[in-house]
Design a protein around this motif. Sequence first.
Motif, PDB file in Angstrom:
ATOM      1  N   ILE A 109      -5.647  47.293  58.410  1.00 19.90           N
ATOM      2  CA  ILE A 109      -4.702  47.384  57.297  1.00 19.90           C
ATOM      3  C   ILE A 109      -5.250  46.649  56.070  1.00 19.90           C
ATOM      4  CG2 ILE A 109      -2.434  46.604  56.489  1.00 19.90           C
ATOM      5  CD1 ILE A 109      -1.315  47.241  59.227  1.00 19.90           C
ATOM      6  N   THR A 110      -5.878  45.503  56.306  1.00 15.88           N
ATOM      7  CA  THR A 110      -6.470  44.752  55.195  1.00 15.88           C
ATOM      8  C   THR A 110      -7.638  45.509  54.570  1.00 15.88           C
ATOM      9  OG1 THR A 110      -5.835  42.657  56.231  1.00 15.88           O
ATOM     10  CG2 THR A 110      -7.563  42.583  54.548  1.00 15.88           C
ATOM     11  N   GLU A 111      -8.504  46.102  55.397  1.00 15.67           N
ATOM     12  CA  GLU A 111      -9.708  46.763  54.897  1.00 15.67           C
ATOM     13  C   GLU A 111      -9.415  48.116  54.242  1.00 15.67           C
ATOM     14  OE1 GLU A 111     -12.733  45.512  54.745  1.00 15.67           O
ATOM     15  OE2 GLU A 111     -11.976  43.635  55.591  1.00 15.67           O
ATOM     16  N   ARG A 112      -8.404  48.828  54.754  1.00 15.27           N
ATOM     17  CA  ARG A 112      -8.159  50.169  54.228  1.00 15.27           C
ATOM     18  C   ARG A 112      -7.637  50.144  52.791  1.00 15.27           C
ATOM     19  NH1 ARG A 112      -2.499  52.283  57.107  1.00 15.27           N
ATOM     20  NH2 ARG A 112      -1.108  51.029  55.793  1.00 15.27           N
ATOM     21  N   GLN A 113      -7.155  48.985  52.339  1.00 13.09           N
ATOM     22  CA  GLN A 113      -6.653  48.864  50.977  1.00 13.09           C
ATOM     23  C   GLN A 113      -7.748  48.519  49.970  1.00 13.09           C
ATOM     24  OE1 GLN A 113      -3.603  45.887  51.350  1.00 13.09           O
ATOM     25  NE2 GLN A 113      -2.222  47.193  52.526  1.00 13.09           N
ATOM     26  N   LYS A 114      -8.966  48.342  50.452  1.00 11.22           N
ATOM     27  CA  LYS A 114     -10.057  47.959  49.554  1.00 11.22           C
ATOM     28  C   LYS A 114     -10.683  49.188  48.918  1.00 11.22           C
ATOM     29  CE  LYS A 114     -11.019  43.589  51.876  1.00 11.22           C
ATOM     30  NZ  LYS A 114     -12.026  42.738  52.555  1.00 11.22           N
ATOM     31  N   ASP A 115     -11.426  48.945  47.849  1.00  6.09           N
ATOM     32  CA  ASP A 115     -11.939  50.036  47.020  1.00  6.09           C
ATOM     33  C   ASP A 115     -12.921  50.937  47.754  1.00  6.09           C
ATOM     34  OD1 ASP A 115     -10.400  49.099  44.964  1.00  6.09           O
ATOM     35  OD2 ASP A 115     -12.022  47.936  44.032  1.00  6.09           O
ATOM     36  N   TYR A 116     -13.744  50.384  48.628  1.00  2.77           N
ATOM     37  CA  TYR A 116     -14.771  51.213  49.252  1.00  2.77           C
ATOM     38  C   TYR A 116     -14.164  52.274  50.166  1.00  2.77           C
ATOM     39  CZ  TYR A 116     -14.346  48.496  53.599  1.00  2.77           C
ATOM     40  OH  TYR A 116     -13.891  47.901  54.751  1.00  2.77           O
ATOM     41  N   VAL A 117     -13.009  51.974  50.773  1.00  4.74           N
ATOM     42  CA  VAL A 117     -12.323  52.974  51.591  1.00  4.74           C
ATOM     43  C   VAL A 117     -11.714  54.051  50.701  1.00  4.74           C
ATOM     44  CG1 VAL A 117     -10.456  53.366  53.233  1.00  4.74           C
ATOM     45  CG2 VAL A 117     -11.879  51.331  53.446  1.00  4.74           C
ATOM     46  N   THR A 118     -11.135  53.634  49.579  1.00  8.59           N
ATOM     47  CA  THR A 118     -10.568  54.601  48.638  1.00  8.59           C
ATOM     48  C   THR A 118     -11.641  55.538  48.088  1.00  8.59           C
ATOM     49  OG1 THR A 118      -8.885  52.980  47.994  1.00  8.59           O
ATOM     50  CG2 THR A 118      -9.214  54.857  46.535  1.00  8.59           C
ATOM     51  N   VAL A 119     -12.794  54.991  47.733  1.00 10.71           N
ATOM     52  CA  VAL A 119     -13.902  55.810  47.227  1.00 10.71           C
ATOM     53  C   VAL A 119     -14.377  56.791  48.293  1.00 10.71           C
ATOM     54  CG1 VAL A 119     -16.283  55.739  46.420  1.00 10.71           C
ATOM     55  CG2 VAL A 119     -14.623  54.079  45.552  1.00 10.71           C
ATOM     56  N   ALA A 120     -14.446  56.344  49.537  1.00 12.38           N
ATOM     57  CA  ALA A 120     -14.873  57.226  50.621  1.00 12.38           C
ATOM     58  C   ALA A 120     -13.893  58.384  50.798  1.00 12.38           C
ATOM     59  CB  ALA A 120     -14.998  56.424  51.916  1.00 12.38           C
ATOM     60  N   LYS A 121     -12.589  58.110  50.692  1.00 11.09           N
ATOM     61  CA  LYS A 121     -11.597  59.179  50.807  1.00 11.09           C
ATOM     62  C   LYS A 121     -11.723  60.173  49.649  1.00 11.09           C
ATOM     63  CE  LYS A 121      -8.081  56.520  53.331  1.00 11.09           C
ATOM     64  NZ  LYS A 121      -6.704  55.939  53.287  1.00 11.09           N
ATOM     65  N   ILE A 122     -11.926  59.651  48.437  1.00  8.88           N
ATOM     66  CA  ILE A 122     -12.066  60.531  47.267  1.00  8.88           C
ATOM     67  C   ILE A 122     -13.285  61.433  47.412  1.00  8.88           C
ATOM     68  CG2 ILE A 122     -12.522  60.553  44.784  1.00  8.88           C
ATOM     69  CD1 ILE A 122     -10.873  57.996  44.564  1.00  8.88           C
ATOM     70  N   ASN A 123     -14.338  60.926  48.015  1.00 10.63           N
ATOM     71  CA  ASN A 123     -15.561  61.715  48.208  1.00 10.63           C
ATOM     72  C   ASN A 123     -15.481  62.668  49.391  1.00 10.63           C
ATOM     73  OD1 ASN A 123     -16.865  60.530  46.008  1.00 10.63           O
ATOM     74  ND2 ASN A 123     -17.692  58.848  47.254  1.00 10.63           N
ATOM     75  N   GLY A 124     -14.325  62.732  50.013  1.00  2.00           N
ATOM     76  CA  GLY A 124     -14.136  63.688  51.095  1.00  2.00           C
ATOM     77  C   GLY A 124     -14.668  63.261  52.449  1.00  2.00           C
ATOM     78  N   VAL A 125     -14.951  61.986  52.625  1.00  3.38           N
ATOM     79  CA  VAL A 125     -15.427  61.498  53.920  1.00  3.38           C
ATOM     80  C   VAL A 125     -14.283  61.575  54.925  1.00  3.38           C
ATOM     81  CG1 VAL A 125     -16.427  59.536  55.152  1.00  3.38           C
ATOM     82  CG2 VAL A 125     -17.055  59.974  52.757  1.00  3.38           C
ATOM     83  N   SER A 126     -14.570  62.050  56.133  1.00  2.00           N
ATOM     84  CA  SER A 126     -13.541  62.216  57.149  1.00  2.00           C
ATOM     85  C   SER A 126     -13.022  60.862  57.630  1.00  2.00           C
ATOM     86  CB  SER A 126     -14.084  62.992  58.344  1.00  2.00           C
ATOM     87  OG  SER A 126     -15.108  62.270  58.997  1.00  2.00           O
ATOM     88  N   SER A 127     -11.791  60.893  58.145  1.00  2.00           N
ATOM     89  CA  SER A 127     -11.189  59.647  58.631  1.00  2.00           C
ATOM     90  C   SER A 127     -12.005  59.038  59.761  1.00  2.00           C
ATOM     91  CB  SER A 127      -9.754  59.925  59.105  1.00  2.00           C
ATOM     92  OG  SER A 127      -8.954  60.383  58.041  1.00  2.00           O
ATOM     93  N   PHE A 128     -12.499  59.875  60.668  1.00  2.00           N
ATOM     94  CA  PHE A 128     -13.291  59.365  61.786  1.00  2.00           C
ATOM     95  C   PHE A 128     -14.559  58.667  61.292  1.00  2.00           C
ATOM     96  CE2 PHE A 128     -16.711  59.936  64.898  1.00  2.00           C
ATOM     97  CZ  PHE A 128     -16.162  59.287  65.984  1.00  2.00           C
ATOM     98  N   ARG A 129     -15.208  59.254  60.299  1.00  2.00           N
ATOM     99  CA  ARG A 129     -16.436  58.652  59.765  1.00  2.00           C
ATOM    100  C   ARG A 129     -16.134  57.338  59.044  1.00  2.00           C
ATOM    101  NH1 ARG A 129     -21.636  59.905  58.727  1.00  2.00           N
ATOM    102  NH2 ARG A 129     -22.595  59.079  56.822  1.00  2.00           N
ATOM    103  N   ILE A 130     -15.014  57.295  58.346  1.00  2.00           N
ATOM    104  CA  ILE A 130     -14.625  56.050  57.665  1.00  2.00           C
ATOM    105  C   ILE A 130     -14.384  54.947  58.692  1.00  2.00           C
ATOM    106  CG2 ILE A 130     -12.822  54.943  56.294  1.00  2.00           C
ATOM    107  CD1 ILE A 130     -12.474  57.567  54.809  1.00  2.00           C
ATOM    108  N   MET A 131     -13.673  55.298  59.760  1.00  2.00           N
ATOM    109  CA  MET A 131     -13.390  54.296  60.783  1.00  2.00           C
ATOM    110  C   MET A 131     -14.666  53.836  61.478  1.00  2.00           C
ATOM    111  SD  MET A 131      -9.777  55.484  62.528  1.00  2.00           S
ATOM    112  CE  MET A 131     -10.187  57.219  62.731  1.00  2.00           C
ATOM    113  N   ARG A 132     -15.553  54.793  61.781  1.00  2.00           N
ATOM    114  CA  ARG A 132     -16.765  54.454  62.529  1.00  2.00           C
ATOM    115  C   ARG A 132     -17.766  53.685  61.673  1.00  2.00           C
ATOM    116  NH1 ARG A 132     -21.641  56.816  62.946  1.00  2.00           N
ATOM    117  NH2 ARG A 132     -20.940  58.611  61.729  1.00  2.00           N
ATOM    118  N   LYS A 133     -17.953  54.130  60.427  1.00  2.00           N
ATOM    119  CA  LYS A 133     -19.020  53.569  59.587  1.00  2.00           C
ATOM    120  C   LYS A 133     -18.574  52.368  58.772  1.00  2.00           C
ATOM    121  CE  LYS A 133     -22.614  54.961  56.315  1.00  2.00           C
ATOM    122  NZ  LYS A 133     -23.200  56.070  55.529  1.00  2.00           N
TER     123      LYS A 133
END
Length: 279
Positions: free
Chosen positions: A162-186
């Motif tokens: 919850i703390t990490e998902r609110q940070k900018d790098y997660v938001t940028v990854a979502k905007i770039n179309g990165v899948s949820s599984f890849r965000i969680m794994r990487k």
Amino acid sequence: MELVFRKQIKRRWKAAAIYTTMAFVFAVAAYTFLGMKHDPLLVNLAERLLPASLEHPLGTDHLGRDVLTRLLLGTKLTVGYGLLSLLVAVIIGVPFGVISGFKGGLIDRIFMRIADAFLSFPDTIVAIVLSGLLGPGIENLLLAIVVVKWVNYARLVRSTVITERQKDYVTVAKINGVSSFRIMRKHLFPHLIGNVLVLASLDLGKIILLISSLSYIGLGAQPPAPEWGAMLNDARPYFQSNLFLMIYPGLAIGFVVLLSNLFGDYLRDKFDVKKEVES
């Protein structure tokens, strides 16, 4: 400068103590399996309650079994099963925590209600009740430990996600179309490793104490298994006549619990994890 130097010395001292102790434990384990002379389950009443000697370095128990052999092989049951139950709890709890923290919404609310139900009672009480309902046996005890421990890892991972998902790098990854599984794994899992390892190393000592204590009262390992808690129970009637039968497994339990706590402190300093992980 002096404070930093002291911290470095303390960290290096812990690391040296841990690695030296682990090397000693592995050497003892190798000697046990390669050079063992006695059958830990063989009953020989003609040699019962013998004092320490070259043939039996720690003497024999009330059934004539070599105490040292049973103590060393008890590592498999006490420490080995403790590690097994810990691993299963981590494998179950981490995915639940990641999914709950990352998805949120209804999934997170359902998980929190489940977690609150599990955390309403102390771990030891729940483990005793479950072990009593399931019946005596090491398998049922391990199942009870997994049931009460997985929630701790799920809650820890959930709060971190919850703390990490609110940070900018997660938001940028979502905007770039990165899948949820890849965000969680990487992106998320690297932030979870330190917290999980610290909690697991600190938890190992608690699990070993739980296995030993429940085996002591008859809910864990059953005779003639050479488990440290069961060995304490077997030696209880001979407390006054042969005190060392209880001292040896008690020292083994205390040594391993101390080692796990030292290792947890070392990992906490190494990964710079906050002390709230211990709670």
